[in-house]
Design a protein around this motif. Structure first.
Motif, PDB file in Angstrom:
ATOM      1  N   LEU A 173     -13.275  21.725  38.129  1.00  0.00           N
ATOM      2  CA  LEU A 173     -12.058  21.336  37.415  1.00  0.00           C
ATOM      3  C   LEU A 173     -12.328  20.227  36.395  1.00  0.00           C
ATOM      4  N   LEU A 174     -13.446  19.524  36.542  1.00  0.00           N
ATOM      5  CA  LEU A 174     -13.794  18.437  35.635  1.00  0.00           C
ATOM      6  C   LEU A 174     -14.938  18.802  34.694  1.00  0.00           C
ATOM      7  N   SER A 175     -15.905  19.544  35.197  1.00  0.00           N
ATOM      8  CA  SER A 175     -17.123  19.844  34.448  1.00  0.00           C
ATOM      9  C   SER A 175     -16.816  20.616  33.161  1.00  0.00           C
ATOM     10  N   PRO A 176     -17.540  20.321  32.070  1.00  0.00           N
ATOM     11  CA  PRO A 176     -18.616  19.333  31.974  1.00  0.00           C
ATOM     12  C   PRO A 176     -18.078  17.924  31.725  1.00  0.00           C
ATOM     13  N   VAL A 177     -18.694  16.947  32.397  1.00  0.00           N
ATOM     14  CA  VAL A 177     -18.321  15.542  32.227  1.00  0.00           C
ATOM     15  C   VAL A 177     -19.482  14.820  31.546  1.00  0.00           C
ATOM     16  N   ARG A 178     -19.207  14.175  30.412  1.00  0.00           N
ATOM     17  CA  ARG A 178     -20.224  13.387  29.733  1.00  0.00           C
ATOM     18  C   ARG A 178     -20.013  11.915  30.059  1.00  0.00           C
ATOM     19  N   GLY A 179     -20.998  11.083  29.731  1.00  0.00           N
ATOM     20  CA  GLY A 179     -20.932   9.670  30.081  1.00  0.00           C
ATOM     21  C   GLY A 179     -20.965   8.757  28.878  1.00  0.00           C
ATOM     22  N   VAL A 180     -20.253   7.640  28.992  1.00  0.00           N
ATOM     23  CA  VAL A 180     -20.315   6.560  28.005  1.00  0.00           C
ATOM     24  C   VAL A 180     -20.600   5.267  28.748  1.00  0.00           C
ATOM     25  N   PHE A 181     -21.615   4.543  28.291  1.00  0.00           N
ATOM     26  CA  PHE A 181     -22.000   3.256  28.869  1.00  0.00           C
ATOM     27  C   PHE A 181     -21.572   2.181  27.886  1.00  0.00           C
ATOM     28  N   ALA A 182     -20.558   1.389  28.262  1.00  0.00           N
ATOM     29  CA  ALA A 182     -19.962   0.411  27.347  1.00  0.00           C
ATOM     30  C   ALA A 182     -20.202  -0.996  27.864  1.00  0.00           C
ATOM     31  N   ALA A 183     -20.670  -1.890  26.982  1.00  0.00           N
ATOM     32  CA  ALA A 183     -20.953  -3.268  27.377  1.00  0.00           C
ATOM     33  C   ALA A 183     -20.953  -4.163  26.141  1.00  0.00           C
ATOM     34  N   GLN A 184     -20.831  -5.476  26.392  1.00  0.00           N
ATOM     35  CA  GLN A 184     -20.915  -6.430  25.284  1.00  0.00           C
ATOM     36  C   GLN A 184     -22.315  -6.471  24.690  1.00  0.00           C
ATOM     37  N   ALA A 185     -23.315  -6.317  25.536  1.00  0.00           N
ATOM     38  CA  ALA A 185     -24.711  -6.271  25.086  1.00  0.00           C
ATOM     39  C   ALA A 185     -25.447  -5.286  25.983  1.00  0.00           C
ATOM     40  N   ILE A 186     -26.285  -4.450  25.391  1.00  0.00           N
ATOM     41  CA  ILE A 186     -27.027  -3.441  26.145  1.00  0.00           C
ATOM     42  C   ILE A 186     -28.514  -3.676  25.920  1.00  0.00           C
ATOM     43  N   LYS A 187     -29.247  -3.865  27.005  1.00  0.00           N
ATOM     44  CA  LYS A 187     -30.684  -4.104  26.897  1.00  0.00           C
ATOM     45  C   LYS A 187     -31.383  -2.856  26.349  1.00  0.00           C
ATOM     46  N   PRO A 188     -32.439  -3.055  25.552  1.00  0.00           N
ATOM     47  CA  PRO A 188     -33.134  -1.909  24.946  1.00  0.00           C
ATOM     48  C   PRO A 188     -33.589  -0.865  25.963  1.00  0.00           C
ATOM     49  N   GLN A 189     -34.120  -1.329  27.111  1.00  0.00           N
ATOM     50  CA  GLN A 189     -34.589  -0.372  28.116  1.00  0.00           C
ATOM     51  C   GLN A 189     -33.438   0.461  28.670  1.00  0.00           C
ATOM     52  N   ALA A 190     -32.281  -0.188  28.858  1.00  0.00           N
ATOM     53  CA  ALA A 190     -31.106   0.525  29.362  1.00  0.00           C
ATOM     54  C   ALA A 190     -30.623   1.552  28.345  1.00  0.00           C
ATOM     55  N   ARG A 191     -30.652   1.182  27.064  1.00  0.00           N
ATOM     56  CA  ARG A 191     -30.231   2.116  26.005  1.00  0.00           C
ATOM     57  C   ARG A 191     -31.145   3.335  25.963  1.00  0.00           C
ATOM     58  N   VAL A 192     -32.451   3.104  26.061  1.00  0.00           N
ATOM     59  CA  VAL A 192     -33.407   4.214  26.027  1.00  0.00           C
ATOM     60  C   VAL A 192     -33.157   5.164  27.198  1.00  0.00           C
ATOM     61  N   LEU A 193     -32.963   4.596  28.402  1.00  0.00           N
ATOM     62  CA  LEU A 193     -32.721   5.429  29.580  1.00  0.00           C
ATOM     63  C   LEU A 193     -31.419   6.198  29.450  1.00  0.00           C
ATOM     64  N   ALA A 194     -30.366   5.521  28.982  1.00  0.00           N
ATOM     65  CA  ALA A 194     -29.066   6.173  28.835  1.00  0.00           C
ATOM     66  C   ALA A 194     -29.142   7.333  27.850  1.00  0.00           C
ATOM     67  N   GLU A 195     -29.721   7.088  26.688  1.00  0.00           N
ATOM     68  CA  GLU A 195     -29.783   8.128  25.666  1.00  0.00           C
ATOM     69  C   GLU A 195     -30.672   9.284  26.110  1.00  0.00           C
ATOM     70  N   ASP A 196     -31.718   8.995  26.881  1.00  0.00           N
ATOM     71  CA  ASP A 196     -32.574  10.050  27.415  1.00  0.00           C
ATOM     72  C   ASP A 196     -31.795  10.958  28.365  1.00  0.00           C
ATOM     73  N   ARG A 197     -30.770  10.404  29.026  1.00  0.00           N
ATOM     74  CA  ARG A 197     -29.961  11.178  29.964  1.00  0.00           C
ATOM     75  C   ARG A 197     -28.684  11.716  29.334  1.00  0.00           C
ATOM     76  N   GLY A 198     -28.585  11.617  28.016  1.00  0.00           N
ATOM     77  CA  GLY A 198     -27.431  12.154  27.330  1.00  0.00           C
ATOM     78  C   GLY A 198     -26.194  11.291  27.431  1.00  0.00           C
ATOM     79  N   ILE A 199     -26.363  10.016  27.779  1.00  0.00           N
ATOM     80  CA  ILE A 199     -25.249   9.072  27.903  1.00  0.00           C
ATOM     81  C   ILE A 199     -25.150   8.272  26.609  1.00  0.00           C
ATOM     82  N   ARG A 200     -23.953   8.228  26.036  1.00  0.00           N
ATOM     83  CA  ARG A 200     -23.755   7.492  24.784  1.00  0.00           C
ATOM     84  C   ARG A 200     -23.477   6.022  25.080  1.00  0.00           C
ATOM     85  N   CYS A 201     -24.051   5.140  24.289  1.00  0.00           N
ATOM     86  CA  CYS A 201     -23.872   3.696  24.465  1.00  0.00           C
ATOM     87  C   CYS A 201     -22.887   3.158  23.423  1.00  0.00           C
ATOM     88  N   VAL A 202     -21.999   2.285  23.872  1.00  0.00           N
ATOM     89  CA  VAL A 202     -21.030   1.644  22.983  1.00  0.00           C
ATOM     90  C   VAL A 202     -21.087   0.144  23.222  1.00  0.00           C
TER      91      VAL A 202
END
Length: 221
Positions: A173-202
């Motif tokens: 009933l939900l799928s497909p569900v995509r992800g957004v990772f939102a923060a005031q500051a995002i560490k480079p390593q976290a951004r790389v991991l998120a984008e590798d998993r198809g998660i958008r950073c804001v």
């Protein structure tokens, strides 16, 4: 939770292969069936692990952990068990967010378009079996978006959102569900991991979201 301190070697096979030679380590078997291998260092991150849902089979000195959704296998060879105990941790109340993080979530709930054009809020603290998702939204096309909100975006936040997405995408009933990772500051390593998993950073501007204008900065009007 079961805690085992043992001299062991560990072999992981599946999407990649990894080997940990014989050494004394902590083996955690959690109530959700996940298995994690820790050393006495390296901060919070395990040396290797198998995410839930999985099955642990003990055959003498050989422990085999298999993932129910994939062909990945974690093989633990035990040389000596130094400690083996079970602990009932009860129901965890969940992470208590600090004031800024909670306020960021409130502001995004009030105006989900800061996360993406055409976004609308479905629910705050959307419940799952492993804890609530900060925000569940829909995009302009009506697809579901799971949003994890942090003051500082680090790798553990990406891992948390990944677990939510794995679970939510099992619901037809939900799928497909995509992800957004939102923060005031995002560490480079976290951004790389998120984008590798198809998660958008804001990246969020807290002052702007609160309507605070920096009068020291020049403006056109």
């Amino acid at each position: 939770m079961r805690l085992v301190i043992a001299r062991c070697s560990v072999d992981y096979s599946g999407r990649l292969s990894a080997h940990l030679p014989m050494a004394t380590r902590l083996i955690m078997v959690k109530g959700d069936t996940s298995v994690l291998i820790h050393s006495d260092g390296g901060s919070y991150k395990p040396l290797n692990w198998m995410s839930a849902p999985c099955t642990l089979k003990e055959d003498g000195d050989i422990w085999t952990v298999t993932n129910k959704k994939a062909t990945d296998t974690l093989r633990i060879t035990i040389e000596e068990i130094l400690h083996d105990s079970d602990h009932d941790l009860g129901v965890d109340p969940g992470l208590q967010k600090d004031g800024v993080e909670a306020h960021l979530q409130e502001l995004l709930a009030a105006d989900a378009t800061r996360l993406g054009e055409g976004y609308s809020l479905v629910r705050r603290e959307f419940p799952t079996a492993i804890g609530p998702v900060d925000l569940m939204c829909r995009d302009a096309a009506g697809s579901h978006i799971a949003v994890e909100v942090k003051r500082r975006g680090e790798i553990d936040g990406v891992e948390q959102l990944t677990r939510y997405l794995e679970l939510l995408n099992r619901d037809p009933l939900l799928s497909p569900v995509r992800g957004v990772f939102a923060a005031q500051a995002i560490k480079p390593q976290a951004r790389v991991l998120a984008e590798d998993r198809g998660i958008r950073c804001v990246v969020l501007d807290y002052d702007d979201m609160r309507g605070i204008v920096d009068e020291s900065q020049p403006t056109l009007f």
